[in-house]
Design a protein around this motif. Sequence first.
Motif, short mmCIF file in Angstrom:
data_model
loop_
_atom_site.label_atom_id
_atom_site.label_comp_id
_atom_site.label_asym_id
_atom_site.label_seq_id
_atom_site.Cartn_x
_atom_site.Cartn_y
_atom_site.Cartn_z
N ALA A 180 7.02 4.99 -1.20
CA ALA A 180 8.34 5.35 -1.69
C ALA A 180 8.65 6.81 -1.36
CB ALA A 180 8.44 5.13 -3.20
N HIS A 181 9.92 7.08 -1.06
CA HIS A 181 10.39 8.42 -0.73
C HIS A 181 11.50 8.77 -1.71
CE1 HIS A 181 12.15 11.33 2.53
NE2 HIS A 181 11.85 11.92 1.41
N HIS A 182 11.20 9.68 -2.61
CA HIS A 182 12.10 10.13 -3.68
C HIS A 182 12.59 11.53 -3.32
CE1 HIS A 182 13.21 11.60 -7.73
NE2 HIS A 182 13.39 10.32 -8.04
N PRO A 183 13.75 11.97 -3.83
CA PRO A 183 14.19 13.34 -3.54
C PRO A 183 13.18 14.41 -3.93
CG PRO A 183 15.99 12.08 -4.49
CD PRO A 183 14.77 11.22 -4.58
N ARG A 229 7.02 12.05 -2.60
CA ARG A 229 6.68 10.89 -1.81
C ARG A 229 5.37 10.34 -2.35
NH1 ARG A 229 7.89 12.12 4.60
NH2 ARG A 229 10.01 12.90 4.33
N GLY A 230 5.28 9.04 -2.47
CA GLY A 230 4.07 8.49 -3.05
C GLY A 230 3.99 6.98 -2.90
N THR A 231 3.12 6.38 -3.73
CA THR A 231 2.85 4.95 -3.66
C THR A 231 3.16 4.30 -5.00
OG1 THR A 231 1.04 5.43 -2.12
CG2 THR A 231 1.09 3.23 -3.11
N LYS A 255 14.87 -0.42 1.03
CA LYS A 255 13.77 -0.63 1.97
C LYS A 255 14.21 -0.27 3.38
CE LYS A 255 10.19 -4.05 3.03
NZ LYS A 255 9.76 -5.45 2.80
N GLU A 256 13.45 0.61 4.00
CA GLU A 256 13.75 1.04 5.36
C GLU A 256 12.70 0.50 6.32
OE1 GLU A 256 16.39 2.64 6.31
OE2 GLU A 256 17.25 3.14 4.35
N ILE A 257 12.73 0.97 7.57
CA ILE A 257 11.81 0.51 8.60
C ILE A 257 10.35 0.76 8.20
CG2 ILE A 257 11.84 2.68 9.89
CD1 ILE A 257 11.81 0.99 12.45
N PHE A 258 9.46 -0.15 8.57
CA PHE A 258 8.03 -0.12 8.25
C PHE A 258 7.78 -0.24 6.76
CE2 PHE A 258 8.14 2.88 12.04
CZ PHE A 258 7.97 1.84 12.95
N GLY A 259 8.75 -0.76 6.00
CA GLY A 259 8.52 -1.06 4.61
C GLY A 259 8.57 0.10 3.64
N VAL A 260 8.99 1.28 4.05
CA VAL A 260 9.12 2.42 3.15
C VAL A 260 10.39 2.28 2.33
CG1 VAL A 260 9.34 4.92 2.99
CG2 VAL A 260 7.86 3.90 4.74
N TYR A 261 10.28 2.47 1.01
CA TYR A 261 11.45 2.43 0.13
C TYR A 261 11.99 3.85 -0.05
CZ TYR A 261 10.94 -2.48 -1.10
OH TYR A 261 10.89 -3.86 -1.05
N VAL A 262 13.23 4.05 0.36
CA VAL A 262 13.85 5.38 0.32
C VAL A 262 14.88 5.42 -0.80
CG1 VAL A 262 15.18 7.06 1.64
CG2 VAL A 262 13.50 5.61 2.82
N HIS A 263 14.80 6.46 -1.62
CA HIS A 263 15.71 6.61 -2.76
C HIS A 263 17.15 6.71 -2.29
CE1 HIS A 263 17.46 8.26 -6.47
NE2 HIS A 263 16.37 7.78 -7.07
#
Length: 313
Positions: A8-11, A14-16, A58-66
């Motif tokens: 996950a990518h938060h403002p 970044r973490g799991t 959910k973005e490319i390669f499965g990363v969730y972006v805030h």
Amino acid sequence: MNSYCVRAHHPHWRGTLRLWPESHSVRHVETGSTGTYQVSGNTLTVIWDDYKPDKFVKEIFGVYVHEKVTPVSANALRTVEIAGQVRELSRISIPVSASGDEVNLRLGTTDVQTFGQVFVSNEYDSKNLPDQAEMIVDLGANVGYATVFFALRYPEARILAIEPDGDNFAALVGNTRRLGRRIQSERAAVWIKDDWLTLQTEDLDGKPMGAWGIRVSDRGGSAEMTVPCWKLSTLYEKYDLPKVDILKIDIEGSELELFNHEPDEWLTRTDLIIIETHDRFRPGSELAVRKALLRSFQELPRSGENLFFRRSV
């Protein structure tokens, strides 16, 4: 209960996130924060026990972006503020696989467009590609994006990458370093004889052509560098290539000479050719390619600027 993790990518971090589907519970792995979650399509909503809810896409390669993370154009991303000081960025690293493989992108250069062609428009990711490949040759490898694409697509393949420009070659080596000995790279040009060639770095009007437009010439001129050049048949012998499954060619117009001068020396050992032709400044290039391949190769559907030809006899 079974669980799985997502990045996950938060403002602010970044973490799991570890998710338990049966109970819809969630835990931030790095901090231990807990809550519940809901998934709707590509949207992940987390209702934290101690914080306000967060919504991720959910973005490319499965990363969730805030949802509050604002994308920045690579062409605009030139400075960053660190501890109150503004510093200029020269390059960034971008993941290109779910396993975390990355390539460097030099900001303010044609790397941005090249990356877009290879990893966003996916111009090499074609149904024309074989299921398996053991040997791939990348002529005009530039900074190595296509080399990395093919290495990830064919994890058992050996790849030879040829690039004449010094700056591009240094970037190529850096971008392919983690792939190890599977990649063999050489700073050289492909030509009709084994010799030395001049790099043309300016157009006819004296304007720099940039890293995307480096061309080779045997006429000399105002260019600053010379590089070794090899016949393609020489490279096949030098690197012990009795058979090449995929030959990718993007050599800024030199395909005119390559396909006009004894191409059968290496065509008989090549199964699939992917080529970008450059008739816009080397008229006759595409005709030379088609003429050389007419008897033994079948043309396949093109992808972007690339023509595909597969051996038929």
